[in-house]
Design a protein around this motif. Structure first.
Motif, PDB file in Angstrom:
ATOM      1  N   VAL A 198     -14.632   5.160  14.900  1.00 50.63           N
ATOM      2  CA  VAL A 198     -14.236   4.905  16.284  1.00 50.63           C
ATOM      3  C   VAL A 198     -15.318   4.145  17.029  1.00 50.63           C
ATOM      4  CG1 VAL A 198     -13.584   5.979  18.466  1.00 50.63           C
ATOM      5  CG2 VAL A 198     -12.768   6.942  16.309  1.00 50.63           C
ATOM      6  N   ASP A 199     -16.586   4.458  16.749  1.00 51.63           N
ATOM      7  CA  ASP A 199     -17.699   3.867  17.491  1.00 51.63           C
ATOM      8  C   ASP A 199     -18.354   2.697  16.765  1.00 51.63           C
ATOM      9  OD1 ASP A 199     -17.273   5.892  19.310  1.00 51.63           O
ATOM     10  OD2 ASP A 199     -18.768   7.203  18.410  1.00 51.63           O
ATOM     11  N   ALA A 200     -17.778   2.280  15.626  1.00 49.11           N
ATOM     12  CA  ALA A 200     -18.463   1.275  14.815  1.00 49.11           C
ATOM     13  C   ALA A 200     -18.592  -0.057  15.544  1.00 49.11           C
ATOM     14  CB  ALA A 200     -17.718   1.079  13.494  1.00 49.11           C
ATOM     15  N   ARG A 201     -17.557  -0.467  16.250  1.00 46.64           N
ATOM     16  CA  ARG A 201     -17.593  -1.773  16.916  1.00 46.64           C
ATOM     17  C   ARG A 201     -18.369  -1.721  18.220  1.00 46.64           C
ATOM     18  NH1 ARG A 201     -11.748  -4.335  17.327  1.00 46.64           N
ATOM     19  NH2 ARG A 201     -13.056  -6.003  18.169  1.00 46.64           N
ATOM     20  N   ARG A 202     -18.323  -0.580  18.891  1.00 47.50           N
ATOM     21  CA  ARG A 202     -19.019  -0.444  20.183  1.00 47.50           C
ATOM     22  C   ARG A 202     -19.777   0.885  20.195  1.00 47.50           C
ATOM     23  NH1 ARG A 202     -14.799  -0.741  24.718  1.00 47.50           N
ATOM     24  NH2 ARG A 202     -16.644  -1.041  26.001  1.00 47.50           N
ATOM     25  N   PRO A 203     -20.880   0.974  19.473  1.00 49.36           N
ATOM     26  CA  PRO A 203     -21.572   2.265  19.322  1.00 49.36           C
ATOM     27  C   PRO A 203     -22.171   2.799  20.612  1.00 49.36           C
ATOM     28  CG  PRO A 203     -22.882   0.497  18.388  1.00 49.36           C
ATOM     29  CD  PRO A 203     -21.543  -0.099  18.709  1.00 49.36           C
ATOM     30  N   LEU A 204     -22.453   1.924  21.584  1.00 48.63           N
ATOM     31  CA  LEU A 204     -23.077   2.372  22.827  1.00 48.63           C
ATOM     32  C   LEU A 204     -22.071   2.628  23.937  1.00 48.63           C
ATOM     33  CD1 LEU A 204     -26.249   0.095  22.982  1.00 48.63           C
ATOM     34  CD2 LEU A 204     -26.075   2.461  22.226  1.00 48.63           C
ATOM     35  N   ALA A 205     -20.799   2.288  23.718  1.00 48.50           N
ATOM     36  CA  ALA A 205     -19.801   2.441  24.780  1.00 48.50           C
ATOM     37  C   ALA A 205     -19.664   3.890  25.264  1.00 48.50           C
ATOM     38  CB  ALA A 205     -18.455   1.890  24.314  1.00 48.50           C
ATOM     39  N   PRO A 206     -19.559   4.892  24.367  1.00 45.90           N
ATOM     40  CA  PRO A 206     -19.467   6.273  24.863  1.00 45.90           C
ATOM     41  C   PRO A 206     -20.709   6.701  25.646  1.00 45.90           C
ATOM     42  CG  PRO A 206     -18.792   6.151  22.561  1.00 45.90           C
ATOM     43  CD  PRO A 206     -19.423   4.844  22.894  1.00 45.90           C
ATOM     44  N   LEU A 207     -21.886   6.223  25.215  1.00 50.36           N
ATOM     45  CA  LEU A 207     -23.120   6.575  25.919  1.00 50.36           C
ATOM     46  C   LEU A 207     -23.134   5.976  27.314  1.00 50.36           C
ATOM     47  CD1 LEU A 207     -25.951   7.774  26.027  1.00 50.36           C
ATOM     48  CD2 LEU A 207     -26.804   5.714  24.893  1.00 50.36           C
ATOM     49  N   VAL A 208     -22.730   4.708  27.437  1.00 47.62           N
ATOM     50  CA  VAL A 208     -22.698   4.058  28.750  1.00 47.62           C
ATOM     51  C   VAL A 208     -21.732   4.779  29.674  1.00 47.62           C
ATOM     52  CG1 VAL A 208     -22.066   1.934  29.959  1.00 47.62           C
ATOM     53  CG2 VAL A 208     -23.380   1.810  27.839  1.00 47.62           C
ATOM     54  N   SER A 209     -20.568   5.151  29.138  1.00 43.30           N
ATOM     55  CA  SER A 209     -19.578   5.865  29.948  1.00 43.30           C
ATOM     56  C   SER A 209     -20.115   7.215  30.417  1.00 43.30           C
ATOM     57  CB  SER A 209     -18.300   6.056  29.130  1.00 43.30           C
ATOM     58  OG  SER A 209     -17.365   6.827  29.826  1.00 43.30           O
ATOM     59  N   GLU A 210     -20.802   7.931  29.528  1.00 40.99           N
ATOM     60  CA  GLU A 210     -21.353   9.231  29.898  1.00 40.99           C
ATOM     61  C   GLU A 210     -22.479   9.086  30.905  1.00 40.99           C
ATOM     62  OE1 GLU A 210     -20.653  12.841  30.161  1.00 40.99           O
ATOM     63  OE2 GLU A 210     -19.735  11.964  28.376  1.00 40.99           O
ATOM     64  N   PHE A 211     -23.323   8.049  30.739  1.00 40.65           N
ATOM     65  CA  PHE A 211     -24.366   7.774  31.723  1.00 40.65           C
ATOM     66  C   PHE A 211     -23.760   7.553  33.099  1.00 40.65           C
ATOM     67  CE2 PHE A 211     -27.929   6.741  28.740  1.00 40.65           C
ATOM     68  CZ  PHE A 211     -28.910   7.419  29.429  1.00 40.65           C
TER      69      PHE A 211
ATOM     70  N   VAL B  53     -26.425  10.743  23.763  1.00 39.90           N
ATOM     71  CA  VAL B  53     -27.616  10.022  23.304  1.00 39.90           C
ATOM     72  C   VAL B  53     -27.814  10.241  21.801  1.00 39.90           C
ATOM     73  CG1 VAL B  53     -30.132   9.936  23.466  1.00 39.90           C
ATOM     74  CG2 VAL B  53     -28.772  10.077  25.547  1.00 39.90           C
ATOM     75  N   GLN B  54     -27.665  11.481  21.344  1.00 41.39           N
ATOM     76  CA  GLN B  54     -27.809  11.767  19.921  1.00 41.39           C
ATOM     77  C   GLN B  54     -26.730  11.062  19.106  1.00 41.39           C
ATOM     78  OE1 GLN B  54     -27.696  16.043  19.799  1.00 41.39           O
ATOM     79  NE2 GLN B  54     -29.846  16.266  20.314  1.00 41.39           N
ATOM     80  N   ALA B  55     -25.485  11.067  19.621  1.00 43.42           N
ATOM     81  CA  ALA B  55     -24.395  10.427  18.914  1.00 43.42           C
ATOM     82  C   ALA B  55     -24.597   8.916  18.814  1.00 43.42           C
ATOM     83  CB  ALA B  55     -23.056  10.727  19.611  1.00 43.42           C
ATOM     84  N   ALA B  56     -25.096   8.298  19.891  1.00 47.53           N
ATOM     85  CA  ALA B  56     -25.350   6.864  19.850  1.00 47.53           C
ATOM     86  C   ALA B  56     -26.445   6.524  18.843  1.00 47.53           C
ATOM     87  CB  ALA B  56     -25.753   6.366  21.246  1.00 47.53           C
ATOM     88  N   GLY B  57     -27.490   7.341  18.794  1.00 45.87           N
ATOM     89  CA  GLY B  57     -28.540   7.121  17.804  1.00 45.87           C
ATOM     90  C   GLY B  57     -28.015   7.246  16.397  1.00 45.87           C
ATOM     91  N   GLU B  58     -27.145   8.222  16.160  1.00 48.48           N
ATOM     92  CA  GLU B  58     -26.547   8.396  14.833  1.00 48.48           C
ATOM     93  C   GLU B  58     -25.679   7.206  14.471  1.00 48.48           C
ATOM     94  OE1 GLU B  58     -24.891  12.305  12.939  1.00 48.48           O
ATOM     95  OE2 GLU B  58     -23.272  11.347  14.043  1.00 48.48           O
TER      96      GLU B  58
END
Length: 225
Positions: free
Chosen positions: A158-171, A218-223
């Motif tokens: 799910v996050d392969a194409r946009r790995p930082l998108a969930p982090l940006v949304s949570e921020f 943050v941990q998920a984005a790093g992973e």
């Protein structure tokens, strides 16, 4: 009416959380197919089991959990093989000895609770349900490796194409909430309003959950990266 309310609430939770359901189902099924048809294992119980265990962990911890699951299965299989050879399968003393040695070994090496449980369950399964055979092929260890690998891949699709998108949304969500809390605090101070100050305090306490979600993101984005 109360019953329908619970049904609607359950349907809402399922609608919001449908992705993990599909993810776990597909990952376990793919792990089973790979182990049975591609690798040719006769009873690959640990392939779908490992996939479900890894996906059941919080995002950002799945890579480490996958390694722990594989190591836990390996430890459990090793202990079960040795004890069954000495005491025989499906006896009370075998079950007691296997659980005692497996848990003690996992605790002694500083394993996490996930690894301890996985090692004990793996060993118990081999003793009670499917006693180890004399085959030198480590079927169960490879099954756990397949399941863990499939789970890690599935969790990243799910996050392969946009790995930082969930982090940006949570921020964005977290800082909007913090800004709202600070705004309420400032307004309460300006008006010297005790009730408004207590309301701001209550909202700030609820914001702690958002900070925890941000830490997980943050941990998920790093992973994912």
């Amino acid at each position: 009416m109360a019953g329908w309310g619970r049904v609607r609430e359950a349907a809402g939770r399922l609608r919001r959380g449908w992705l993990p359901v599909v993810e776990a189902t597909l990952a376990a099924t793919v792990a089973w197919i790979l182990a049975t048809r591609l690798v040719g294992h006769p009873q690959p119980f640990f392939a779908p089991a490992a996939a479900l265990i890894v996906l059941g962990q919080a995002r950002g911890q799945r890579m480490r959990r996958a390694v722990e699951v594989v190591l836990g299965v390996a430890a459990g299989v090793l202990v079960a093989d040795l004890v069954v050879q000495a005491l025989g399968p499906r006896t009370t003393w075998t079950v007691l000895t296997v659980i005692l040695l497996t848990v003690a070994l996992a605790v002694a090496i500083g394993a996490s609770s996930v690894t301890v449980v996985q090692a004990a369950v793996s060993a118990l399964y081999l003793v009670v349900v499917s006693p180890p055979t004399e085959s030198l092929v480590p079927f169960r260890f490879v099954d756990a490796l397949i399941g863990g690998a499939v789970a890690v891949v599935a969790s990243q699709l799910v996050d392969a194409r946009r790995p930082l998108a969930p982090l940006v949304s949570e921020f964005r969500h977290t800082f909007e909430e913090l800004a709202g809390v600070l705004g309420e605090v400032a307004e309460a101070l300006d008006r010297a309003d005790d009730a408004a100050a207590l309301a701001a305090l209550e909202r700030a306490r609820h914001a702690d959950a958002g900070v925890e979600r941000l830490r997980g993101a943050v941990q998920a984005a790093g992973e994912a990266l």
